[in-house]
Design a protein around this motif. Structure first.
Motif, PDB file in Angstrom:
ATOM      1  N   LEU C   6       3.971  10.973 -13.627  1.00 32.40           N
ATOM      2  CA  LEU C   6       3.093  11.661 -12.822  1.00 32.40           C
ATOM      3  C   LEU C   6       1.718  11.665 -13.072  1.00 32.40           C
ATOM      4  O   LEU C   6       0.715  11.541 -12.471  1.00 32.40           O
ATOM      5  N   THR C   7       1.350  11.773 -14.328  1.00 32.16           N
ATOM      6  CA  THR C   7       0.105  11.801 -15.103  1.00 32.16           C
ATOM      7  C   THR C   7      -0.699  10.488 -14.624  1.00 32.16           C
ATOM      8  O   THR C   7      -1.800  10.343 -14.227  1.00 32.16           O
ATOM      9  N   LYS C   8       0.258   9.385 -14.917  1.00 30.39           N
ATOM     10  CA  LYS C   8      -0.219   7.923 -14.668  1.00 30.39           C
ATOM     11  C   LYS C   8      -0.569   8.071 -13.179  1.00 30.39           C
ATOM     12  O   LYS C   8      -1.865   7.414 -13.049  1.00 30.39           O
ATOM     13  N   LEU C   9       0.182   8.371 -12.404  1.00 29.46           N
ATOM     14  CA  LEU C   9      -0.098   8.227 -10.954  1.00 29.46           C
ATOM     15  C   LEU C   9      -1.269   9.058 -10.543  1.00 29.46           C
ATOM     16  O   LEU C   9      -2.201   8.362  -9.944  1.00 29.46           O
ATOM     17  N   ASP C  19      -8.427   7.687   1.111  1.00 29.49           N
ATOM     18  CA  ASP C  19      -7.966   7.151   2.586  1.00 29.49           C
ATOM     19  C   ASP C  19      -7.113   6.026   2.721  1.00 29.49           C
ATOM     20  O   ASP C  19      -6.873   5.446   1.564  1.00 29.49           O
ATOM     21  N   ALA C  20      -6.793   5.416   3.872  1.00 34.22           N
ATOM     22  CA  ALA C  20      -5.877   4.397   4.030  1.00 34.22           C
ATOM     23  C   ALA C  20      -6.358   3.270   3.768  1.00 34.22           C
ATOM     24  O   ALA C  20      -5.609   2.350   3.132  1.00 34.22           O
ATOM     25  N   GLY C  21      -7.533   3.241   3.335  1.00 35.25           N
ATOM     26  CA  GLY C  21      -8.192   1.770   3.115  1.00 35.25           C
ATOM     27  C   GLY C  21      -8.040   1.493   1.621  1.00 35.25           C
ATOM     28  O   GLY C  21      -7.952   0.469   1.016  1.00 35.25           O
ATOM     29  N   SER C  22      -7.544   2.694   0.640  1.00 31.90           N
ATOM     30  CA  SER C  22      -7.315   2.346  -0.701  1.00 31.90           C
ATOM     31  C   SER C  22      -5.724   2.117  -0.831  1.00 31.90           C
ATOM     32  O   SER C  22      -5.562   1.712  -2.153  1.00 31.90           O
ATOM     33  N   LEU C  23      -4.895   2.010   0.298  1.00 33.54           N
ATOM     34  CA  LEU C  23      -3.660   1.681  -0.042  1.00 33.54           C
ATOM     35  C   LEU C  23      -3.320   0.297  -1.049  1.00 33.54           C
ATOM     36  O   LEU C  23      -2.463   0.568  -1.893  1.00 33.54           O
ATOM     37  N   ILE C  24      -3.525  -0.730  -0.671  1.00 33.89           N
ATOM     38  CA  ILE C  24      -3.214  -2.012  -1.489  1.00 33.89           C
ATOM     39  C   ILE C  24      -3.668  -1.799  -2.878  1.00 33.89           C
ATOM     40  O   ILE C  24      -2.918  -1.916  -3.737  1.00 33.89           O
ATOM     41  N   GLN C  28      -1.385  -1.727  -6.032  1.00 33.75           N
ATOM     42  CA  GLN C  28      -1.466  -2.848  -7.037  1.00 33.75           C
ATOM     43  C   GLN C  28      -1.283  -2.297  -8.257  1.00 33.75           C
ATOM     44  O   GLN C  28      -0.752  -2.844  -9.331  1.00 33.75           O
ATOM     45  N   ASP C  29      -2.113  -1.044  -8.308  1.00 35.92           N
ATOM     46  CA  ASP C  29      -2.277  -0.174  -9.915  1.00 35.92           C
ATOM     47  C   ASP C  29      -1.053   0.152 -10.245  1.00 35.92           C
ATOM     48  O   ASP C  29      -0.573  -0.079 -11.197  1.00 35.92           O
ATOM     49  N   ILE C  30      -0.194   0.685  -9.215  1.00 32.06           N
ATOM     50  CA  ILE C  30       0.943   1.327  -9.511  1.00 32.06           C
ATOM     51  C   ILE C  30       1.958   0.060 -10.034  1.00 32.06           C
ATOM     52  O   ILE C  30       2.697   0.319 -11.135  1.00 32.06           O
ATOM     53  N   GLN C  31       1.750  -0.880  -9.361  1.00 31.95           N
ATOM     54  CA  GLN C  31       2.844  -2.036  -9.719  1.00 31.95           C
ATOM     55  C   GLN C  31       2.317  -2.604 -10.955  1.00 31.95           C
ATOM     56  O   GLN C  31       3.409  -2.964 -12.010  1.00 31.95           O
ATOM     57  N   ARG C  32       0.973  -2.512 -11.332  1.00 32.87           N
ATOM     58  CA  ARG C  32       0.815  -3.093 -12.930  1.00 32.87           C
ATOM     59  C   ARG C  32       1.229  -2.005 -13.794  1.00 32.87           C
ATOM     60  O   ARG C  32       1.636  -2.387 -14.948  1.00 32.87           O
ATOM     61  N   TYR C  36       6.844  -2.351 -11.300  1.00 33.48           N
ATOM     62  CA  TYR C  36       7.404  -2.407  -9.723  1.00 33.48           C
ATOM     63  C   TYR C  36       7.151  -1.018  -9.359  1.00 33.48           C
ATOM     64  O   TYR C  36       6.102  -0.332  -9.814  1.00 33.48           O
ATOM     65  N   LEU C  37       7.199  -1.018  -7.873  1.00 33.02           N
ATOM     66  CA  LEU C  37       7.057   0.313  -7.183  1.00 33.02           C
ATOM     67  C   LEU C  37       7.911   1.153  -7.105  1.00 33.02           C
ATOM     68  O   LEU C  37       8.940   1.190  -6.249  1.00 33.02           O
ATOM     69  N   PRO C  38       8.099   2.190  -7.946  1.00 28.96           N
ATOM     70  CA  PRO C  38       9.216   3.372  -7.930  1.00 28.96           C
ATOM     71  C   PRO C  38       8.760   3.948  -6.351  1.00 28.96           C
ATOM     72  O   PRO C  38       7.866   4.134  -6.130  1.00 28.96           O
ATOM     73  N   ARG C  39      10.204   4.235  -5.979  1.00 28.28           N
ATOM     74  CA  ARG C  39      10.145   5.009  -4.631  1.00 28.28           C
ATOM     75  C   ARG C  39       9.528   6.251  -4.651  1.00 28.28           C
ATOM     76  O   ARG C  39       8.487   6.346  -3.666  1.00 28.28           O
TER      77      ARG C  39
END
Lengths: 617, 135, 152, 258
Positions: C6-9, C19-24, C28-32, C36-39
């Protein structure tokens, strides 16, 4: 250091040039994608280590530099020693000590690493004389392979940001647009739309906000010139974008870089930070009162995001589905604001046009396709790599004079240009001049500049199948002709490859292709059938051989061929080791046999056999 | 609003002519629709024709998330734009008088539209319990 | 999700405007970070950026860069660009599939290897190309493919 | 006001109007599956394509989806050229391969003389034509409980992770707007299930008939300030209550008159 006047920029340039001139000897190690795949990063480290250790008189560790792609990837890893331009190819880590000792210390050549043209047996010392380089004219690639992309000073020393200074002090925005229009520059991303007209339309739109975006989503498989520019000379892209922003009145923009190019992302970001620090980007650039900022937007790995409206949705954080463009994105683009989108190579060309003038640029190339174009040569061609040539040069000159022709004594069959949206051109089109309009008329397109050369061991139907498969996977899935149409077209093509199709199927494919081309929502679908349409146009006999005779003349389509081992077999076990399904039996020094029942016809045995003992029937 | 629809319960005899007229006025492909008006008995032999009151601050209009219900300033009716209706039933649930209905026959939501300015119910009511008049 | 995760997140979210513009970029940072993308990370992203969860899921499944399942320690990627295709990328795949016992997109049971195909990595001149944990290998002969993987 | 020529006839249209709206008003039969007035046009189904040209650009013509092409003065529109028909037939043929069991598609195909698809039937077909009407209408509600997932031919409409969508309020707008009726839902006396999520239904306090899901009612109360009590009874009981209330007034008035 903040550069806040033109005078300071000139002074800084002189300092940078002086610093470079002080480095009498330089070692340039290519870290382009090709050389990197050959381990050039380790070669660079080895050079630095040995040079540091030896403490040589006329070369310092700083003068051992990494560069972007030098171009001649087929001969990579490449090392160039300046000022002589000594060109060492196929360098291995183990050669480094020898190069340092022989060339850097004693001033002699390491003969075995020099390039010898296999056709003339001539050995070259200076790379500029090698036919691969001699025929080129580098504008967008002017610095790629020549400078360390991380050093803004090296870009400045080679005249970087001089065009920006000129634009900001001597030209009005309209003058810039006029110059670009007069130069005849057309978009290097594929469509070939006149760049000046695009900028003019955007500048004319009433709006509080305008965006200038750079398309670095080089999705065409087989094209890597944009990658090389972003990795090897990122400042040229930034300078082009800033000039464009000034011309159209934009204050912010994005570079959209594909995720598969991690180094491009890193180098572009470094360049942005460096330009910021120097006051060449951000608020009040060069104290001119003009401000423009660039952010990086990383693509998520979707070919369709090369399409402008999909790219803009992706930048906005959405799914990259194109939108119907009855209102063009230059009028209503990112966040529904007027937006200029050009590709990497286009922007990299702009500063040179500003400096040398529109007339100079027009004098290169053809009347309607001015200037030069970067191409990546790949596939069954001897000199694979990155080149830049004047428009109007013939395909033959590119493939045979620069590319060195087809290796392994095989025949040229076709050249694929324009990626999945383009097409295949056969041998009788080799003398066509390469420009936007000629290639389109011939049933292919310029595209972003990927050229895949195919020999007689390449099956035209298989190539069409490959591209259709690619497009089925990359279609966004929004509109029916593309999603369902390409899916069915691919199915039918597979049917041909498997020898199960009839001539009716071929006719159905041709009818379906027409509808996909006219009825699809975006460029991906509209050009999707092109690889099929162009191969069937030029290689109809090959299609018919699959359909009527159930034969794949090129020996590629797995369902229509068998592999057998002839008596040239020495019993070396190589094929047995590599067979993924253990279908080959035999003992050492005895003839091997393929079990046809178990064989999946992958061709691994054929690929590893050194004795021509595997036949394809 | 130039017209007003008036219900005079005291004149209603519960003959259900209005109901029939309404269903036929809204027929599609020769199939009568669901009536938008119902003479209901509130006491033995005492009837009230219940139909849409075209409320000023109509709950049906407020409840529609798709802007499918709009007032016709000419007739005063709140009309349903079938092209915009998705049949979610919000209006049916929200109308406090139960006058937005689900028409199972034609698979649509219906409500009184005053027949676009000449309500069939009023025209056929034998006792003039329903009156549509200019104001 | 652990406290550490959670701290990493949170650290990732702090990098972006909410905002929505940051989604991708966030994904990508979570994937890195997690490979993978944990649920739970996706749910948190939806909440934090104020984006419907369906949209996060839509974006996560649309782009090739994202993986919804955990991946192995060694990521083996075979380039399927045009040049690699005609120079025999299929042969590399045949070797890797039979050698690792998995299909593209799959991960070995011991979580050691994940096999993936990519559409052109821009190293076409050295086709066929495969990438083992970000290390590029060019001109790969099919009988070398498995060795390059196991060596790393 | 602009003038356009449709199949040879000059027609007036308002500026900014979409071509399909004008064509429909003129009574021209144009098939369209993904079009609905409650949602923004997106041009997914491609069936409403027509040919456009202009007198001043000789030889220029283009095929456009009429649902999102704004009319322009001087536009020449042809709605039934052989090419347009070929496009529509091919699209329906492709959809028939994709949705072999869909009544709507079958009927449409028959109208175009297609009784069997020319293509191989898609094995994993679910009869969804991917028009996005459902996701678009859900977006209008501000919910976006479902979305298009994956891409290309693998694309499906689904809730996040294929499980109960947290944002769904069970309003059925998606199922109702679906042109091919492929979004299943079931109601019991007191519950509704859609997208694998089960909702409690408000049942009429007097007759027990189902009115609306609790979640949808709460959404309407919050979004549109509809009083809670409006949702407590069904329409039929509300009409009865109305009759009684009016009856009381009438009775009182009559008593007062006496």
């Amino acid at each position: 250091m903040r550069i806040d006047s033109i005078a300071k920029l000139s002074q800084w340039r002189q300092e940078c040039q002086a610093k470079l001139a002080a480095q009498k000897r330089k070692v340039l190690v290519c870290l382009g994608p090709g050389c990197l795949a050959g381990g050039s990063d380790e070669i660079l480290e080895e050079f630095k280590r040995i040079v540091a250790e030896k403490k040589l008189a006329d070369i310092s560790v700083e003068a051992v530099k990494k560069t972007g792609c030098h171009g001649f990837c087929a001969r990579g890893p490449l090392v160039v020693i300046e000022p002589e331009g000594i060109f060492y190819s196929k360098v291995k880590k183990a050669n480094v000590a020898e190069i340092v000792e022989t060339t850097l210390e004693k001033g002699k050549l390491v003969e075995k690493l020099l390039y010898t043209d296999p056709r003339t047996d001539k050995t070259y010392t200076d790379y500029k004389e090698i036919p691969f380089y001699a025929r080129q004219e580098r504008i967008s690639l002017r610095n790629v392979g020549q400078i360390d992309p991380d050093e803004i000073g090296e870009y400045v020393a080679r005249g970087g940001y001089a065009a920006l200074a000129k634009v900001l002090t001597e030209m009005k925005p309209q003058d810039v647009i006029d110059a670009v229009s007069q130069s005849g520059l057309r978009g290097r991303g594929g469509g070939g739309f006149p760049t000046g007209r695009k900028w003019a339309t955007c500048a004319r739109e009433e709006s509080d906000i305008r965006y200038v975006l750079c398309n670095g989503d080089e999705g065409d498989p087989g094209a890597f010139m944009d990658r090389c520019i972003m990795e090897g000379d990122p400042h040229s892209v930034l300078e082009g974008m800033i000039i464009c922003a000034y011309a159209v009145g934009s204050r912010e923009g994005y570079v959209y870089v594909r995720e598969e190019y991690p180094l491009a992302v890193i180098n572009m970001q470094k360049a942005i930070d460096a330009a910021h620090e120097c006051g060449l980007l951000g608020a009040n650039i060069l104290a001119s009162g003009f401000s423009y900022d660039i952010k990086i937007s990383r693509g998520g790995g979707a070919f369709v995001c090369g399409e402008s409206s999909a790219l803009m949705r992706s930048v906005a954080g959405e799914v990259g589905e194109p939108r119907a463009k009855y209102i063009r994105s230059v009028v209503k683009g990112l966040h529904d604001k007027p937006t200029v989108l050009n590709n990497v190579e286009t922007y990299a060309t702009v500063p040179v046009i500003m400096e040398k003038g529109a007339d100079w640029f027009r004098s290169i190339g053809t009347e309607k396709s001015t200037g030069t174009k970067a191409f990546s040569l790949a596939g069954k061609v001897r000199n694979t790599g990155l080149i830049e040539v004047p428009m109007g040069i013939s395909l033959r000159e590119i493939i045979f004079d620069i590319g060195g022709g087809i290796p392994d004594g095989r025949e040229f069959k076709a050249v694929q240009t324009g990626g999945p949206s383009g097409g295949c051109l056969p041998a009788d089109k080799l003398d066509l001049p390469v420009d936007f309009d000629t290639l389109t008329r011939a049933g292919s397109m310029m595209g972003s500049g990927g050229m895949i050369i195919m020999d007689d061991r390449t099956c035209a139907v298989d190539v069409a199948r490959y591209f259709l498969n690619f497009l089925v996977e990359e279609s966004c899935g929004k509109c029916v002709p593309c999603r369902e149409g390409l899916y069915q077209l691919h199915k039918l093509c597979v049917k041909i490859c498997e020898g199960k199709a009839t001539e009716n199927d071929l006719a159905l494919m041709e009818r379906l292709s027409k509808v996909i081309q006219t009825a699809s929502l975006c460029g991906l679908g509209q050009s999707g059938p092109n690889p099929f349409v162009s191969t069937v146009q030029y290689f109809r006999d090959e299609y018919l051989a699959h359909i009527r005779d159930k034969k794949c003349p090129a020996g590629v389509c797995r369902e229509l061929i068998t592999y057998t081992i002839n008596d040239k077999c020495t019993g070396c076990l190589a094929c047995i080791k590599v067979c993924p399904v253990d279908a080959i039996t035999g003992e050492k020094k005895k003839l091997h046999v393929i079990d046809q029942e178990a064989c999946t016809r992958c061709g691994s045995c054929y690929a590893v056999c050194n004795f021509d003992a595997v036949d394809i029937v | 609003m130039k017209y007003q629809f008036e219900v005079i319960p005291s004149k209603c005899i519960g003959c259900r002519t209005c109901e029939l007229a309404c269903a036929f006025a809204h027929a599609q492909n020769q199939k009568p629709g669901k009536s938008r008006i119902y003479p209901l008995a509130y006491a033995p032999d005492k009837y009230v024709p219940v139909t849409c009151l075209q409320c000023d601050d109509a709950a049906c209009v407020k409840s529609c998330m798709f802007n499918a219900l709009r007032r016709n300033e000419e007739t005063g009716a709140v009309e349903l734009d079938k092209e915009r209706c998705v049949k979610c039933g919000a209006c049916v649930a929200a109308c406090p008088f139960g006058c937005a209905l689900i028409d199972d026959v034609h698979d649509e939501i219906v409500k009184c539209d005053l027949c676009g300015g000449s309500p069939a119910c009023a025209a056929f009511c034998p006792t003039k319990a329903l009156v549509y008049k200019r104001v | 999700m652990t406290r550490q995760d959670l701290t990493k997140l949170t650290a990732i979210f702090d990098h972006y405007p909410t905002d929505a513009g940051s989604l991708i970029g966030v994904l990508q940072d979570i994937q890195r970070e997690f490979h993978y993308l944990p649920r739970e990370a996706m749910t948190k992203t939806a909440e934090t950026l104020g984006v419907p969860l369906s949209k996060v899921y839509s974006v996560a499944t649309f782009y090739n860069a994202f993986s919804l399942t955990p991946r192995g320690d060694t990521i083996v990627r075979v380039c399927k660009g045009t040049a690699c295709h005609i120079k025999g990328a299929d042969l590399l795949l045949d070797q890797l599939e039979s050698g690792l016992g998995i299909k593209p997109g799959e991960t070995t049971e011991d979580m050691k290897y994940t096999l993936e195909v990519v559409n052109c990595v821009g190293a076409c001149a050295m086709a066929p190309v495969m990438i083992v944990n970000n290390k590029y290998h060019g001109n790969v002969a099919c009988n070398r493919a498995l060795k390059l993987v196991k060596k790393d | 006001m602009v003038h356009i020529t449709i199949n040879g006839k000059v027609v007036k249209a308002a500026e900014g109007e979409m071509l399909l709206t004008v064509l429909k008003r003129e009574g021209i039969d144009i098939p369209a599956l993904c079009h609905h007035e409650a949602i923004e046009p997106t041009g997914n189904c491609r069936l409403c394509m027509v040919e456009i040209s202009r007198a001043e650009w000789e030889g220029w013509k283009k095929h456009v989806t009429s649902c999102l092409y704004p009319v322009e003065d001087g536009l020449i529109v042809n709605t039934h050229t052989p090419e347009v028909i070929e496009i529509r037939k091919t699209i329906i043929d492709l959809q028939l391969a994709n949705c072999p069991d869909s009544d709507v598609i079958q009927k449409m195909a028959e109208e175009y003389g297609i009784y069997k698809t020319s293509y191989e039937t898609v094995p994993e077909g679910d009869n969804c034509i991917m028009c996005y009407a459902c996701t678009r209408i859900c977006e209008v509600l501000g919910k976006s409980a479902i979305s298009a997932v994956m891409r290309g031919h693998k694309k499906v409409i689904a809730p996040p992770f294929g499980e109960e969508p947290p944002d769904c309020i069970g309003c059925l707008a998606c199922a109702q707007i679906c042109p091919t009726n492929v979004i299943p839902w079931t109601d019991t006396d007191s519950t509704r299930t859609i997208w694998k999520k089960t909702f409690d239904l408000i049942t009429c306090t007097s007759c027990g008939k189902a009115v609306i899901t609790k979640d949808f009612a709460e959404y309407l109360m919050a979004q549109r300030q509809i009083p809670k009590e409006y949702f407590e009874t069904c329409d039929e009981c509300k009409r009865m209550a109305t009759a009684r209330k009016m009856g009381e007034i009438v009775t009182k008035a009559q008593e007062a008159a006496l």
